[in-house]
Design an enzyme around this catalytic site. Structure first.
Site, PDB file in Angstrom:
ATOM      1  N   GLU A   1      -7.706  20.612  33.560  1.00 59.68           N
ATOM      2  CA  GLU A   1      -9.039  20.039  33.436  1.00 59.68           C
ATOM      3  C   GLU A   1      -9.210  18.891  34.437  1.00 59.68           C
ATOM      4  OE1 GLU A   1     -12.082  18.937  29.808  1.00 59.68           O
ATOM      5  OE2 GLU A   1     -10.013  18.273  29.652  1.00 59.68           O
TER       6      GLU A   1
ATOM      7  N   ALA B   1      -3.467  12.879  26.832  1.00 61.60           N
ATOM      8  CA  ALA B   1      -3.071  14.200  26.334  1.00 61.60           C
ATOM      9  C   ALA B   1      -4.121  15.196  26.788  1.00 61.60           C
ATOM     10  CB  ALA B   1      -2.951  14.194  24.809  1.00 61.60           C
TER      11      ALA B   1
ATOM     12  N   ASN C   1      -4.944  21.843  25.788  1.00 53.85           N
ATOM     13  CA  ASN C   1      -4.678  23.246  26.084  1.00 53.85           C
ATOM     14  C   ASN C   1      -4.504  24.006  24.774  1.00 53.85           C
ATOM     15  OD1 ASN C   1      -4.176  22.385  28.916  1.00 53.85           O
ATOM     16  ND2 ASN C   1      -2.298  21.572  28.023  1.00 53.85           N
TER      17      ASN C   1
ATOM     18  N   GLU D   1      -6.625  15.712  19.882  1.00 49.87           N
ATOM     19  CA  GLU D   1      -6.357  16.968  20.590  1.00 49.87           C
ATOM     20  C   GLU D   1      -6.451  18.172  19.660  1.00 49.87           C
ATOM     21  OE1 GLU D   1      -6.407  16.727  23.734  1.00 49.87           O
ATOM     22  OE2 GLU D   1      -6.300  14.541  23.622  1.00 49.87           O
TER      23      GLU D   1
ATOM     24  N   HIS E   1      -9.897  19.403  19.051  1.00 52.96           N
ATOM     25  CA  HIS E   1     -10.393  20.226  20.156  1.00 52.96           C
ATOM     26  C   HIS E   1     -10.097  21.712  19.980  1.00 52.96           C
ATOM     27  CE1 HIS E   1     -12.110  17.661  23.193  1.00 52.96           C
ATOM     28  NE2 HIS E   1     -11.051  16.890  23.294  1.00 52.96           N
TER      29      HIS E   1
ATOM     30  N   GLU F   1     -15.710  15.956  24.058  1.00 54.83           N
ATOM     31  CA  GLU F   1     -14.906  14.751  23.908  1.00 54.83           C
ATOM     32  C   GLU F   1     -15.461  13.797  22.853  1.00 54.83           C
ATOM     33  OE1 GLU F   1     -12.082  14.612  24.955  1.00 54.83           O
ATOM     34  OE2 GLU F   1     -12.025  16.087  26.556  1.00 54.83           O
TER      35      GLU F   1
END
Length: 858
Positions: A143, A278, A281, A314, A317, A336
């Site tokens: 990213e 972090a 993924n 994370e 996400h 975000e």
């Protein structure tokens, strides 16, 4: 329409967006990293859908050597392709030997590249094993637009596809990718081909590849999901807390979202070198070591909370960002901001005693500061180029975005808000979305005009100052844009402001200030607008209402007291009140025992301390001694048995402030004794140890510097190592600062940490000019060594260089040395520097006079 909100034109579309004539469906990747030569090679077969007849295929590629390229059409015929690379546009054009007709086809490519040292794309991370041997890890960070540096691809977030990855690695190395391992086949040459299951449809920036001499914990079964932490050998004892947090979050998020975790496994990978904190993924989340590997018994509460925050962020996400992804980078804020919102919500559920929403209120300060400038931006704005995409990773995306979501949630009610989130995810899973899709889903679930309210917050920069006046049993609210004094001229604006207001201790009343002003019945004292401190706006009370609040501090929630302090300091920066008036308010808090309030108080006191001349600063130190003495006496230097974590954190805040803002020799001497005992191995509360270090460094000698530097280089604790490394920037001796700055260009300091050391040195009294001179002299070396995304963050330190002559040097240098990956951020830093110059000109003499006549030694 504001210029920043102009739609993309045809030229912009052609310059940075790929043609839509061919769409990827499935990548079959085989990548072979060679850790000894720092190179990799690979091949891929990409199943594509051809939308219309084409004579060429255009995709993204950068820093890659392309070998063979051909296609097979749906009839199995081979169509050769001629390779054309455009390095500036980061595009690969395949000119076909004949027209490819609509339908399914397969693209075949071979390629090769290097494992770079820039912490982007496919890069090298190194560590030294207990035997003193340097070991190499290959890891990816894709990213925003760096997947194209690893394999040719349609590197745009709405070109989702599945990925079937095979990594060919030396025997004995651990390989990790997004999905679980499904096969291992020896290649006969000392290597093994490790194949991973096919992923869910996802964007290219979420692909993860990690290879190296690593270890993984035994998997923890979280409702059928295999959860592991991957780490360098010897650090397995630092993994249990992260596993506990992650297991909690996977279950909590699954319940909140109403959708089970959509993968087959979840690896949390700790890397010695990592540019961000972090990266989400899917199924293989990568972290800096200090935000994943931790011993809870040996770190300060803020350090432990940081680990908890990042793991929660994370994992949030995995649903919001990975399962449902923004269509283009203008929607990055939604990924975000929502992950930040959910991070705080999850941590609040995991450790309610931390009162995480309270501390979040103080963390918004940086977003408020940036949004008080004319150079601010809307939360969402058009993004055209990769550089503009990189510029989206800032406090407005994260903190302001999360703040307006929290404001909306509290206004609508938590259950209605969550129902809308569930609806949104269910409708958009495995696909892409626009911001308006979220508002429409919440609107459908609540019946409230969500899109109309939120468009005003998302598509224009800035925020309102809400004025409050009372007349008998009625209050009148009005609004205007809040801007710092000394900032550039900003256009007037208004917002639909969802307010919660309370009076006399009654439950809050919902109000939508949807226009210049509104009147409503509200009786009782004190009147609190922004009850609960959830709103992203400032409040200006009339003098009588403000006096009532000051008389009623004990009737306010701690976070509301913190907000009163924060709004008052903002008024100083806006030129609406004076710094001595702020200091008089601060004196009312000597009996305060809340961590969030004191954290809010100390930040502006540090700012004033930085601006004062030596004589005034000495008086300020005496005043700070008087301020800090009562809470320090109450708390003492030792944690009591059974004491809660927020109290321990408060003790650390008070000791550090007393020893750095205050002038007491006794506090400084005690801090040194405490630090010596800590280094000698005596048991000690980590918050006290961290505070003592801060005090020692702030008054430290060359001998102290050597002790701190050695501890930074040798500590086995990731958090302690960073604590001591960044303490090097606190030393006020210019010669020691030069040593630290020189270290950032050597292997003694990892490239991921160098920019943050420079940032801190720019903000340290007495050495800021030294740090700036270092950047002037070493600009090219700094840009070669440090990660590109860290340069704008590092330059945030210039805001502290509020000396007119030095500020002029800064402005001239940045005129001649633009930072394209952070142009808007740099403009904000420069404007904030001008604000601080205006603050110094306006307030320093006032504070000095106040301290000389009434403020110190009373």
């Amino acid at each position: 329409m504001h210029e920043d909100e102009a739609p993309l034109g045809a030229d912009d579309e052609g310059a940075h967006r790929l043609p839509r004539t061919v769409t990827p469906r499935r990548y079959q990747l085989r990548i072979e990293p060679d850790l000894d030569t720092s190179r990799f090679r690979g091949s891929q077969q990409v199943a594509v859908d051809v939308v219309e007849p084409v004579d060429e295929i255009v995709l993204n590629a950068a820093d890659l050597d392309i070998g063979e390229a051909w296609l097979t059409d749906r009839a199995g015929r081979r169509i050769d392709a001629e390779v054309g690379l455009d390095p500036d546009a980061e595009r690969l054009t395949l000119a076909l030997s004949e027209t490819l007709e609509p339908g399914e086809a397969t693209l075949h490519l071979s390629f090769a590249g290097i494992l770079n040292d820039k912490l982007a794309g496919f890069y090298r991370s190194v560590y030294t094993d207990p035997g003193g041997t340097e070991r190499v890890i290959a890891a990816t960070q894709m990213e925003a637009t760096d997947a194209r540096r690893v394999f040719p691809c349609w590197d745009e977030p709405d070109r989702k596809a599945t990925f079937a990855v095979t990594l060919v690695v030396a025997e004995g190395l651990l390989a990790v990718s997004n999905a679980g391992t499904v096969g291992e086949t020896p290649t006969g040459d000392g290597r093994v081909a490790i194949s991973f299951a096919e992923t869910i449809p996802m964007s290219t920036y979420l692909v993860a590849l990690v290879v190296g001499p690593l270890e993984a914990t035994a998997p923890v079964d979280v409702d059928g999901v295999a959860l592991r932490v991957v780490h360098v050998p010897g650090k397995g004892h630092l993994t249990p807390f992260a596993l506990e947090v992650a297991a909690f979050c996977l279950r909590w998020f699954g319940d909140y979202y109403g959708i089970a975790y959509p993968g087959d496994k979840c690896d949390l990978v700790a890397l010695p070198d990592f540019a961000f904190g972090a990266m989400e993924n899917f199924g293989a989340v990568t972290f800096r070591e200090q935000v994943l590997l931790v011993d809870p018994d040996t770190v300060a509460q803020t350090e432990l909370q940081r680990v908890t925050d990042v793991v929660a962020h994370e994992l949030a996400h995995m649903w919001f960002g990975d399962l449902v992804t923004m269509r283009w980078w203008n929607g990055l804020w939604l990924n975000e901001a929502f992950a930040t919102f959910m991070e705080v919500a999850a941590v609040d559920a995991f450790r309610p005693e931390w009162r995480r929403w309270d501390s979040f209120a103080t963390e918004r300060a940086a977003a408020f500061a940036t949004d008080s400038l004319a150079a601010t931006r809307p939360i969402e704005y058009p993004v055209r180029s990769p550089e503009e995409a990189e510029g989206m990773f800032d406090v407005l995306t994260y903190q302001k975005g999360a703040s307006v979501l929290r404001m909306l949630e509290q206004y609508l009610g938590t259950e209605g808000f969550r129902a809308g989130i569930r609806r949104y995810l269910a409708e958009r899973q495995y696909a892409n979305a626009e911001t308006t899709d979220l508002w429409d889903a919440i609107e459908a679930a609540t019946g409230e005009p969500v899109r109309r309210i939120m468009d005003g917050w998302i598509f224009q920069g800035g925020y309102p100052l809400v004025g409050v006046e009372a007349d008998s049993d009625t209050i009148r609210l009005d609004q205007r844009r809040f801007v710092f004094a000394g900032a550039d001229e900003a256009p007037a604006a208004s917002w639909p402001v969802p307010l919660l207001a309370a009076a006399g201790g009654a439950p809050p009343t919902r109000i939508l200030l949807d226009g210049p002003s509104v009147e409503l019945p509200l009786a009782g004292e004190p009147v609190v607008v922004n009850a609960g401190a959830h709103g992203f706006y400032r409040v200006r009370y009339s003098p009588d209402l403000l006096a009532s609040l000051r008389r009623s501090l004990d009737r306010l929630a701690p976070v509301e007291r913190a907000l009163l302090v924060d709004d008052t300091w903002a008024a100083v920066l806006a030129g609406d009140t004076t710094a001595p008036s702020f200091l008089e308010l601060v004196e009312a808090f000597t009996g305060e025992d809340d961590r969030t309030v004191w954290a809010t108080l100390v930040a502006p006191l540090n700012s004033l301390d930085h601006l004062l001349g030596d004589e005034a600063r000495a008086r300020f130190g005496t005043w700070a001694d008087d301020l800090m003495a009562p809470p320090l006496t109450r708390l003492g230097w030792d944690a009591a048995s059974g004491e809660d974590e927020p109290t321990r954190a408060l003790r650390g805040i008070i000791i550090a402030a007393a020893g750095t803002l205050g002038a007491s020799p006794e506090v400084q001497t005690r801090a040194r004794r405490v630090h010596d005992a800590y280094l000698a191995g005596h048991a000690m509360d980590p918050d006290v140890a961290a505070a003592a270090l801060a005090v020692v460094a702030a008054h430290g000698t060359a001998a102290d510097y050597e002790v701190v530097r050695q501890r930074a280089m040798t500590s086995p604790s990731p958090q302690e190592a960073m604590r001591y490394l960044y303490a090097l920037a606190r030393f006020p001796d210019p010669d020691l600062a030069r040593r630290t700055l020189a270290m950032t260009l050597t292997e003694e300091v990892r490239t991921q940490n160098g920019p943050y050391l420079v940032l801190r040195l720019l903000g340290t009294r007495g050495v800021g000019e030294v740090a700036w001179a270092f950047l002037e002299a070493n600009w090219e070396a700094v840009n070669r060594r440090f990660p590109d995304n860290a340069i704008p963050v590092m330059l945030g330190g210039i805001t502290a260089l509020a000396d007119p002559e030095l500020a002029g040097r800064v402005e001239a240098f940045l005129d001649d040395h633009p930072v394209p990956q952070g142009a808007r951020t740099i403009a904000q830093h420069r404007e904030r520097l001008r604000v601080n110059l205006a603050l110094r000109s306006r307030e320093v003499e006032r504070v000095a006079d106040w301290l000389a006549t009434t403020g110190a030694g009373r």
